[in-house]
Design an enzyme around this catalytic site. Sequence first.
Site, PDB file in Angstrom:
ATOM      1  N   CYS A 334       0.835  -1.206   0.000  1.00 49.35           N
ATOM      2  CA  CYS A 334       0.000   0.000   0.000  1.00 49.35           C
ATOM      3  C   CYS A 334       0.871   1.258   0.000  1.00 49.35           C
ATOM      4  O   CYS A 334       1.488   1.574  -1.002  1.00 49.35           O
ATOM      5  CB  CYS A 334      -0.986  -0.037   1.173  1.00 49.35           C
ATOM      6  SG  CYS A 334      -2.395   1.078   0.950  1.00 49.35           S
ATOM      7  N   HIS A 438      -3.843  -5.502   1.108  1.00 47.98           N
ATOM      8  CA  HIS A 438      -3.578  -5.867   2.501  1.00 47.98           C
ATOM      9  C   HIS A 438      -3.982  -7.332   2.685  1.00 47.98           C
ATOM     10  O   HIS A 438      -4.920  -7.812   2.051  1.00 47.98           O
ATOM     11  CB  HIS A 438      -4.379  -4.981   3.451  1.00 47.98           C
ATOM     12  CG  HIS A 438      -3.967  -3.550   3.430  1.00 47.98           C
ATOM     13  ND1 HIS A 438      -2.737  -3.120   3.884  1.00 47.98           N
ATOM     14  CD2 HIS A 438      -4.620  -2.433   3.004  1.00 47.98           C
ATOM     15  CE1 HIS A 438      -2.650  -1.808   3.744  1.00 47.98           C
ATOM     16  NE2 HIS A 438      -3.775  -1.365   3.206  1.00 47.98           N
TER      17      HIS A 438
END
Length: 500
Positions: A334, A438
């Site tokens: 991310c 994630h």
Amino acid sequence: MTNIAILGTASDVGKSIVATALCRIFSNAGVDVAPYKAQNMSNNSGVTPDGFEMGRAQIVQAQAARVAPHADMNPVLLKPNTDTGAQVVLQGKVCADKSAREYFGDTQRWAEAAFESLDRLMVRHELLVIEGAGSCAEMNLYQRDFVNFKTARRAGAAVILVADIDRGGVFAQVVGTLAVIPPEDRALVKGVIINRFRGDKSLFEGGVKMLESMTGVPVLGVIPYFRGFTIDAEDAVPLSSVVDPKQEPSGDKIGVAAIYFPHISNFTDLAPLERDPSVELHYLHRPKSLDGYKALILPGSKNVRGDLAWLETMGWRDEIEKFRKRGGIIVGLCGGYQMLGASIADPYGVEGAPGASAGLAMLPVETVLEREKALCNSVGKIAGTPFFVSGYEIHMGRTALEPGASPLLEVTERNGVATDDFDGAKSADGQVTGTYFHGFFDRPEVRTWFLRLLDGGYESPRGASVADPFELLAKHFSENLDLEKLFAIAGLSVKGEKES
């Protein structure tokens, strides 16, 4: 039935674990139970099945309760992005960026939204297990604290006070808390749980009697320290993690380093690696030689450009570049993925002052932070492999690959809808990769694939217990709680466990 509110004598006394255990205990008894926490302050969040954002702790509690996570279970989520400010996620959607003074200057708006969600949950479920925040007796904040006793009163809940004996001063914790809160709130406290006891419990039997005599409140149980279950930490790397060690990783372990950014987020992505007995994971705040490590991970960040500037100031760039030249594997997750690209632009001031920053230029991508946050539960296949990744995406950035760049993942599904898309990127030499997913390391086969890139002789753990961790947690608490008293407080009789 009477809702149960788990409030604490302080922060980090184990409220989340207690609430999780009670969710599974009540679910096993056939009760339609759900978790609730009015306000969380955490950069560890997840995505609900219907595409809303909420704290990871309440997602785990919902799993324990056997119900689908819903944003109403955590209606106010504060995601710190500066030392004095946070992004406010209201009922699952980004609402505003507020300084601490702005947010706490008028909590009525947040309280109204939180109670609106609470009211809906009380209609949908038979019983709520409510988790408070911090200490329930911060008297200087008491009037604007809507997360603890105000929530308990709104829900008509019985309060169970949790104290942590491991940190010492348990009598002062319990007696002091009950002494300073108003009498009308003290009357809501129906039980005490002493958490994290080490040693022979029988040696504290006299202490239990003293506490009950001093407070007039029954002690429902003394819970021995339990290492068999970990709930996702809310706002800090767990104390059990290794941070800035002086020693190098053990020679018989696969050394993995993760940079500990000031605004690190979703570090729970690394938990599966940390739990693997063949891996030694170190969080590194201060730059050091990475010669002893096989992989370097740049985790998520709630202030990507700010943490990128910190990384440069601290001198991390040189160490990262040397690590790559040595042949080390680098993974960005991310925000860390964005940092590995050529540039990060924030034209709208999403994470601070508008502007742009040069990235580490290890991946051929460029990122622009947009006003709208992407929230997806996603499935993708690692390009060139048979391995699928199930994860979730939470990001303001839109990342574009430069011509000829290779994506890391072939995305097949987002929020339950089939798609033909891509995610992430990988360098031409395969040493550097990045993804928005994630939970990338959650699947054992993906973990094995990754760790064999680092050590061809890696073997995944054999003969590991496949027992449901929620059942282990519920069993541990059931064996150390007076269930008859607990169920009576909730307006129930003790029932047989639900068959799984």
